[in-house]
Design an enzyme around this catalytic site. Sequence first.
Site, PDB file in Angstrom:
ATOM      1  N   CYS A  49       5.947  -0.527   7.443  1.00 35.39           N
ATOM      2  CA  CYS A  49       5.617   0.727   6.768  1.00 35.39           C
ATOM      3  C   CYS A  49       6.836   1.184   5.983  1.00 35.39           C
ATOM      4  O   CYS A  49       7.952   1.159   6.509  1.00 35.39           O
ATOM      5  CB  CYS A  49       5.224   1.791   7.801  1.00 35.39           C
ATOM      6  SG  CYS A  49       4.762   3.366   7.051  1.00 35.39           S
ATOM      7  N   LEU A  50       6.625   1.613   4.757  1.00 34.40           N
ATOM      8  CA  LEU A  50       7.737   2.068   3.919  1.00 34.40           C
ATOM      9  C   LEU A  50       8.412   3.314   4.502  1.00 34.40           C
ATOM     10  O   LEU A  50       9.553   3.603   4.158  1.00 34.40           O
ATOM     11  CB  LEU A  50       7.243   2.329   2.489  1.00 34.40           C
ATOM     12  CG  LEU A  50       6.747   1.073   1.748  1.00 34.40           C
ATOM     13  CD1 LEU A  50       6.057   1.460   0.444  1.00 34.40           C
ATOM     14  CD2 LEU A  50       7.887   0.106   1.492  1.00 34.40           C
ATOM     15  N   GLY A 104       0.842  -1.188   0.000  1.00 36.05           N
ATOM     16  CA  GLY A 104       0.000   0.000   0.000  1.00 36.05           C
ATOM     17  C   GLY A 104       0.879   1.239   0.000  1.00 36.05           C
ATOM     18  O   GLY A 104       2.087   1.142   0.248  1.00 36.05           O
ATOM     19  N   HIS A 152      -4.418   1.417   7.527  1.00 38.93           N
ATOM     20  CA  HIS A 152      -3.047   1.952   7.655  1.00 38.93           C
ATOM     21  C   HIS A 152      -2.855   3.160   6.722  1.00 38.93           C
ATOM     22  O   HIS A 152      -2.307   4.186   7.139  1.00 38.93           O
ATOM     23  CB  HIS A 152      -2.067   0.808   7.337  1.00 38.93           C
ATOM     24  CG  HIS A 152      -0.618   1.156   7.334  1.00 38.93           C
ATOM     25  ND1 HIS A 152       0.302   0.610   8.219  1.00 38.93           N
ATOM     26  CD2 HIS A 152       0.113   1.966   6.519  1.00 38.93           C
ATOM     27  CE1 HIS A 152       1.511   1.099   7.956  1.00 38.93           C
ATOM     28  NE2 HIS A 152       1.421   1.917   6.927  1.00 38.93           N
ATOM     29  N   GLU A 153      -3.337   3.034   5.480  1.00 37.98           N
ATOM     30  CA  GLU A 153      -3.171   4.137   4.516  1.00 37.98           C
ATOM     31  C   GLU A 153      -4.054   5.330   4.881  1.00 37.98           C
ATOM     32  O   GLU A 153      -3.631   6.492   4.739  1.00 37.98           O
ATOM     33  CB  GLU A 153      -3.483   3.682   3.083  1.00 37.98           C
ATOM     34  CG  GLU A 153      -2.707   2.486   2.574  1.00 37.98           C
ATOM     35  CD  GLU A 153      -1.232   2.489   2.880  1.00 37.98           C
ATOM     36  OE1 GLU A 153      -0.649   3.574   3.091  1.00 37.98           O
ATOM     37  OE2 GLU A 153      -0.656   1.390   2.919  1.00 37.98           O
ATOM     38  N   HIS A 198      -2.305   7.360   7.429  1.00 41.54           N
ATOM     39  CA  HIS A 198      -1.279   8.259   6.871  1.00 41.54           C
ATOM     40  C   HIS A 198      -1.913   9.559   6.384  1.00 41.54           C
ATOM     41  O   HIS A 198      -1.360  10.644   6.594  1.00 41.54           O
ATOM     42  CB  HIS A 198      -0.577   7.610   5.671  1.00 41.54           C
ATOM     43  CG  HIS A 198       0.551   6.677   6.008  1.00 41.54           C
ATOM     44  ND1 HIS A 198       1.657   7.065   6.722  1.00 41.54           N
ATOM     45  CD2 HIS A 198       0.759   5.370   5.697  1.00 41.54           C
ATOM     46  CE1 HIS A 198       2.496   6.037   6.832  1.00 41.54           C
ATOM     47  NE2 HIS A 198       1.977   4.990   6.212  1.00 41.54           N
ATOM     48  N   GLN A 254       2.960   9.944   2.070  1.00 37.57           N
ATOM     49  CA  GLN A 254       4.311   9.382   2.100  1.00 37.57           C
ATOM     50  C   GLN A 254       5.200   9.892   0.958  1.00 37.57           C
ATOM     51  O   GLN A 254       6.418   9.775   1.029  1.00 37.57           O
ATOM     52  CB  GLN A 254       4.253   7.851   2.037  1.00 37.57           C
ATOM     53  CG  GLN A 254       3.667   7.239   3.304  1.00 37.57           C
ATOM     54  CD  GLN A 254       3.531   5.745   3.174  1.00 37.57           C
ATOM     55  OE1 GLN A 254       2.622   5.253   2.536  1.00 37.57           O
ATOM     56  NE2 GLN A 254       4.466   5.008   3.749  1.00 37.57           N
TER      57      GLN A 254
HETATM   58  O1  GNR Z   1       4.140  -2.459   2.425  1.00 33.48           O
HETATM   59  C1  GNR Z   1       3.483  -2.376   3.463  1.00 33.48           C
HETATM   60  N1  GNR Z   1       3.215  -3.496   4.169  1.00 33.48           N
HETATM   61  C2  GNR Z   1       2.315  -3.531   5.204  1.00 33.48           C
HETATM   62  C3  GNR Z   1       2.323  -4.670   6.009  1.00 33.48           C
HETATM   63  C4  GNR Z   1       1.439  -4.785   7.034  1.00 33.48           C
HETATM   64  C5  GNR Z   1       0.543  -3.777   7.278  1.00 33.48           C
HETATM   65  C6  GNR Z   1       0.527  -2.626   6.517  1.00 33.48           C
HETATM   66  C7  GNR Z   1       1.418  -2.506   5.485  1.00 33.48           C
HETATM   67  S1  GNR Z   1       1.399  -1.091   4.492  1.00 33.48           S
HETATM   68  C8  GNR Z   1       3.058  -1.051   3.959  1.00 33.48           C
HETATM   69  C9  GNR Z   1       3.262   0.043   2.939  1.00 33.48           C
HETATM   70  C10 GNR Z   1       3.075   1.375   3.606  1.00 33.48           C
HETATM   71  O2  GNR Z   1       3.868   1.894   4.340  1.00 33.48           O
HETATM   72  N2  GNR Z   1       1.953   1.965   3.399  1.00 33.48           N
HETATM   73  O3  GNR Z   1       1.678   3.120   3.990  1.00 33.48           O
HETATM   74 NI    NI Z   2       2.799   3.091   5.861  1.00 32.12          NI
END
Ligand code: GNR
Ligand code: NI
Length: 169
Positions: A91-92, A46, A133-134, A137, A51
């Site tokens: 999270c990236l 995601g 999660h997104e 952000h 980001q």
């Molecule tokens: O790549 C991602 N993997 C992930 C793994 C478990 C729960 C949420 C995520 S999202 C993350 C990419 C990211 O940072 N999205 O904002």
């Molecule tokens: Ni993230």
Amino acid sequence: MSVLSILEFPDPRLRTKAETVRTFDAELKQFVADMFETMYAANGVGLAATQVNVHQRVLVADMSDERNQPLALINAEILEKDGAQVYQEGCLSFPGIYADVTRALKVKVRANDVDGNEIIVEAEGPLAVCIQHEMDHLAGKVFVDYLSPLKRSLLLKRLEKQRKQAASA
Ligand code: GNR
Ligand code: NI
């Protein structure tokens, strides 16, 4: 198409609250294509516009193993949440850091597609985690905000240590 650079914690721009998208034009479509390219290049499931330092309510996801089920949600809003699940999140913006987070098991989301059409998405399990999660952000929130202060400081120290090691390698 371009791979965009991803902001990393503790960049204060990750705390920006995104604005509603009101114009569904070619520029938006190009931006969404760049978000997908950036997410796939980083092996993420995601990505939120926040980001890549664009503060508009745009998120992309692809939970498929084949990386062929792209989902783009503009102006996503949660209509209903149900149940709970614990999932190990990454999270990236926090490379190499993982932690268990409790979120709703199912979500029903209202959003716009890239053409501005209203869509309703019902997600469960990992996709529901990713959407939540997104959306966080886009509200300026990150997954470590859910952890206890002790656990959070441990993981953030680990992030710093990994950065120092990477810088001296
Ligand atoms: O790549 C991602 N993997 C992930 C793994 C478990 C729960 C949420 C995520 S999202 C993350 C990419 C990211 O940072 N999205 O904002
Ligand atoms: Ni993230």
